[in-house]
Design an enzyme around this catalytic site. Sequence first.
Site, PDB file in Angstrom:
ATOM      1  N   ALA A 216     -30.180  -2.523 -48.447  1.00  0.00           N
ATOM      2  CA  ALA A 216     -29.941  -2.561 -49.861  1.00  0.00           C
ATOM      3  C   ALA A 216     -29.135  -0.949 -50.268  1.00  0.00           C
ATOM      4  O   ALA A 216     -29.598  -0.122 -50.179  1.00  0.00           O
ATOM      5  CB  ALA A 216     -31.122  -2.616 -50.807  1.00  0.00           C
TER       6      ALA A 216
ATOM      7  N   ILE B 127     -34.601 -11.052 -41.519  1.00  0.00           N
ATOM      8  CA  ILE B 127     -33.112 -10.944 -41.513  1.00  0.00           C
ATOM      9  C   ILE B 127     -32.538 -12.223 -40.761  1.00  0.00           C
ATOM     10  O   ILE B 127     -31.754 -12.795 -41.211  1.00  0.00           O
ATOM     11  CB  ILE B 127     -32.480  -9.785 -41.160  1.00  0.00           C
ATOM     12  CG1 ILE B 127     -33.171  -8.660 -42.148  1.00  0.00           C
ATOM     13  CG2 ILE B 127     -31.334  -9.637 -41.121  1.00  0.00           C
ATOM     14  CD1 ILE B 127     -33.001  -7.079 -41.846  1.00  0.00           C
TER      15      ILE B 127
ATOM     16  N   GLU C 262     -27.970   8.191 -34.102  1.00  0.00           N
ATOM     17  CA  GLU C 262     -27.305   7.818 -35.150  1.00  0.00           C
ATOM     18  C   GLU C 262     -27.868   9.264 -36.085  1.00  0.00           C
ATOM     19  O   GLU C 262     -28.866   9.760 -36.327  1.00  0.00           O
ATOM     20  CB  GLU C 262     -28.433   6.592 -36.007  1.00  0.00           C
ATOM     21  CG  GLU C 262     -27.854   6.267 -37.213  1.00  0.00           C
ATOM     22  CD  GLU C 262     -28.233   4.870 -37.672  1.00  0.00           C
ATOM     23  OE1 GLU C 262     -28.448   3.828 -36.947  1.00  0.00           O
ATOM     24  OE2 GLU C 262     -28.905   4.908 -38.928  1.00  0.00           O
TER      25      GLU C 262
ATOM     26  N   ARG D  12     -31.471  -2.045 -34.672  1.00  0.00           N
ATOM     27  CA  ARG D  12     -31.778  -0.458 -34.629  1.00  0.00           C
ATOM     28  C   ARG D  12     -30.718  -0.118 -33.405  1.00  0.00           C
ATOM     29  O   ARG D  12     -30.590  -1.087 -32.529  1.00  0.00           O
ATOM     30  CB  ARG D  12     -33.240  -0.160 -34.277  1.00  0.00           C
ATOM     31  CG  ARG D  12     -34.089  -0.082 -35.452  1.00  0.00           C
ATOM     32  CD  ARG D  12     -33.760   1.100 -36.672  1.00  0.00           C
ATOM     33  NE  ARG D  12     -34.372   1.176 -37.708  1.00  0.00           N
ATOM     34  CZ  ARG D  12     -34.104   0.693 -39.048  1.00  0.00           C
ATOM     35  NH1 ARG D  12     -32.773  -0.021 -39.145  1.00  0.00           N
ATOM     36  NH2 ARG D  12     -35.024   0.809 -39.915  1.00  0.00           N
TER      37      ARG D  12
ATOM     38  N   HIS E 259     -25.040   2.805 -41.516  1.00  0.00           N
ATOM     39  CA  HIS E 259     -26.156   2.155 -41.798  1.00  0.00           C
ATOM     40  C   HIS E 259     -26.287   1.887 -43.393  1.00  0.00           C
ATOM     41  O   HIS E 259     -27.124   2.416 -44.035  1.00  0.00           O
ATOM     42  CB  HIS E 259     -27.267   3.159 -41.540  1.00  0.00           C
ATOM     43  CG  HIS E 259     -28.599   2.555 -41.382  1.00  0.00           C
ATOM     44  ND1 HIS E 259     -29.605   2.987 -40.298  1.00  0.00           N
ATOM     45  CD2 HIS E 259     -29.301   1.470 -41.833  1.00  0.00           C
ATOM     46  CE1 HIS E 259     -30.636   2.118 -40.254  1.00  0.00           C
ATOM     47  NE2 HIS E 259     -30.695   1.305 -41.379  1.00  0.00           N
TER      48      HIS E 259
HETATM   49  N1  NAD Z   1     -29.228  -2.108 -41.097  1.00  0.00           N
HETATM   50  C1  NAD Z   1     -30.144  -2.071 -42.118  1.00  0.00           C
HETATM   51  O1  NAD Z   1     -29.657  -1.166 -43.120  1.00  0.00           O
HETATM   52  C2  NAD Z   1     -31.465  -2.532 -41.927  1.00  0.00           C
HETATM   53  C3  NAD Z   1     -32.288  -2.908 -43.011  1.00  0.00           C
HETATM   54  C4  NAD Z   1     -33.358  -3.640 -42.870  1.00  0.00           C
HETATM   55  C5  NAD Z   1     -33.790  -3.957 -41.555  1.00  0.00           C
HETATM   56  N2  NAD Z   1     -32.941  -3.203 -40.516  1.00  0.00           N
HETATM   57  C6  NAD Z   1     -33.415  -3.797 -39.147  1.00  0.00           C
HETATM   58  O2  NAD Z   1     -33.151  -5.164 -38.936  1.00  0.00           O
HETATM   59  C7  NAD Z   1     -34.194  -5.631 -37.949  1.00  0.00           C
HETATM   60  C8  NAD Z   1     -34.729  -6.718 -38.470  1.00  0.00           C
HETATM   61  O3  NAD Z   1     -35.782  -6.455 -39.740  1.00  0.00           O
HETATM   62  P1  NAD Z   1     -36.599  -7.610 -40.439  1.00  0.00           P
HETATM   63  O4  NAD Z   1     -37.456  -6.959 -41.543  1.00  0.00           O
HETATM   64  O5  NAD Z   1     -36.164  -8.918 -40.558  1.00  0.00           O
HETATM   65  O6  NAD Z   1     -37.663  -7.545 -39.257  1.00  0.00           O
HETATM   66  P2  NAD Z   1     -39.225  -8.506 -39.087  1.00  0.00           P
HETATM   67  O7  NAD Z   1     -40.397  -7.379 -39.254  1.00  0.00           O
HETATM   68  O8  NAD Z   1     -39.308  -9.429 -39.871  1.00  0.00           O
HETATM   69  O9  NAD Z   1     -39.227  -8.815 -37.542  1.00  0.00           O
HETATM   70  C9  NAD Z   1     -40.342  -9.284 -37.066  1.00  0.00           C
HETATM   71  C10 NAD Z   1     -40.107 -10.438 -36.191  1.00  0.00           C
HETATM   72  O10 NAD Z   1     -38.858 -10.082 -35.201  1.00  0.00           O
HETATM   73  C11 NAD Z   1     -38.931 -11.150 -34.088  1.00  0.00           C
HETATM   74  N3  NAD Z   1     -39.222 -10.389 -32.761  1.00  0.00           N
HETATM   75  C12 NAD Z   1     -40.447  -9.512 -32.350  1.00  0.00           C
HETATM   76  N4  NAD Z   1     -40.214  -9.018 -31.196  1.00  0.00           N
HETATM   77  C13 NAD Z   1     -38.940  -9.504 -30.644  1.00  0.00           C
HETATM   78  C14 NAD Z   1     -38.334  -9.733 -29.570  1.00  0.00           C
HETATM   79  N5  NAD Z   1     -38.821  -9.136 -28.380  1.00  0.00           N
HETATM   80  N6  NAD Z   1     -37.076 -10.513 -29.242  1.00  0.00           N
HETATM   81  C15 NAD Z   1     -36.621 -11.143 -30.394  1.00  0.00           C
HETATM   82  N7  NAD Z   1     -37.565 -11.109 -31.657  1.00  0.00           N
HETATM   83  C16 NAD Z   1     -38.432 -10.482 -31.829  1.00  0.00           C
HETATM   84  C17 NAD Z   1     -40.399 -11.915 -34.308  1.00  0.00           C
HETATM   85  O11 NAD Z   1     -39.739 -13.323 -34.806  1.00  0.00           O
HETATM   86  C18 NAD Z   1     -40.995 -11.010 -35.542  1.00  0.00           C
HETATM   87  O12 NAD Z   1     -41.713 -11.986 -36.251  1.00  0.00           O
HETATM   88  C19 NAD Z   1     -35.028  -4.537 -37.743  1.00  0.00           C
HETATM   89  O13 NAD Z   1     -34.870  -3.840 -36.331  1.00  0.00           O
HETATM   90  C20 NAD Z   1     -35.014  -3.616 -39.016  1.00  0.00           C
HETATM   91  O14 NAD Z   1     -35.076  -2.290 -38.400  1.00  0.00           O
HETATM   92  C21 NAD Z   1     -31.898  -2.766 -40.759  1.00  0.00           C
END
Ligand code: NAD
Length: 337
Positions: A299, A168, A276, A248, A295
Amino acid sequence: MSRRPVAVFAIAPWAFDGVFPADLLTRLRQLVDIDPAARFTSLAGPAAAAALEKADLLITGWGCPRIDADVLAAAPRLRALVHAAGTVKARVDPVVFEHGVVVSSAAEANAVPVADYTIAMLVLGAKQAFSRARRYAAAGEDSPRDWLSGEGTGLHGCTVGVIGASRIGRHVLHRLRQFDVEVLLHDPYVSRAEAARLGAELVGMDDLCRRSDLVTVHAPALPETRHMLDGRRLDLLPDGAMVINTARGSLIDTEALTRACADGRVSAILDVTEPEPLPPGHPLLGMSNVLVTPHLAGAQGRELRRLGEFAVAEVSRFVNGAPLLGRVEPEQLPYIA
Ligand SMILES: NC(=O)c1ccc[n+]([C@@H]2O[C@H](COP(=O)([O-])OP(=O)(O)OC[C@H]3O[C@@H](n4cnc5c(N)ncnc54)[C@H](O)[C@@H]3O)[C@@H](O)[C@H]2O)c1
């Protein structure tokens, strides 16, 4: 594969129709033998056992059970698990990887609407659109018509701090190239050179907090990211800064954020919270400088079919022996969402 591959759905009924509309099911059935009416939310019991016995692929989604050694024992042919939703790691026991089952997630497809939401919130948040709209709506005949006053508003020329070049985070960084903003990035897994390629300056968390007008949080929930925005770091933010959290709730100390927003120094847009949902009457829900959405950044509605499209394309790649775009490797599990 000499015979037609067989796939089985493990997904909750409420998640199914939006993710797999009829045209996607038709495409899927051109690739594999699958019974769309059989969608398991438990993989125990005789009906599931009969289906698993022949399954080459599991197509999972929201509401699927955890895939563990018992499921593997019942599914001797299983070679791939295609997850038509975001994070998959909580659903997959490490034994799945040990058995050589390929795991794929549609997190990349789910990243798109979250990045869209984030950009919308950066634009509207920087304009203070939500608090001004509330003042406008609440204004009486004799109230000062002051909703457009607000020096220092607007995204133009701002410094945006991005926490996490996750899937993201990378979509957000890409979209931010269209704006006249300076971009800071904190991510321990990214080099300075890679950050520069992503259009950002790599900085430490404290530096990011000190310099950002807007901070947007995209790191996964991990032990080391818990409360990464704590009271001390929130105090480092410049007056008038805004925090956007779509990641999160655990990444931000809710009590500290509540204090910072209550004294008006900081504002916030939160799609995720800890706890939450927030309990009714929580102070954050009543503050004019805070917008809490339930939240919904990931999607929803029409956006759901993107997950199904991604999953069907993964099945096609699998069947044709091509590498999976959403493949999850076991060594990534400690640092991904
Ligand atoms: N609000 C929503 O509806 C929604 C939907 C999807 C995902 N999310 C959340 O969004 C966030 C990102 O999701 P994603 O699928 O892009 O994640 P992802 O699995 O792609 O994230 C992994 C990456 O996060 C980075 N990372 C790891 N540890 C870190 C740290 N300590 N500090 C900074 N960066 C770090 C690294 O680049 C790693 O490769 C997650 O917390 C996920 O749960 C929320």
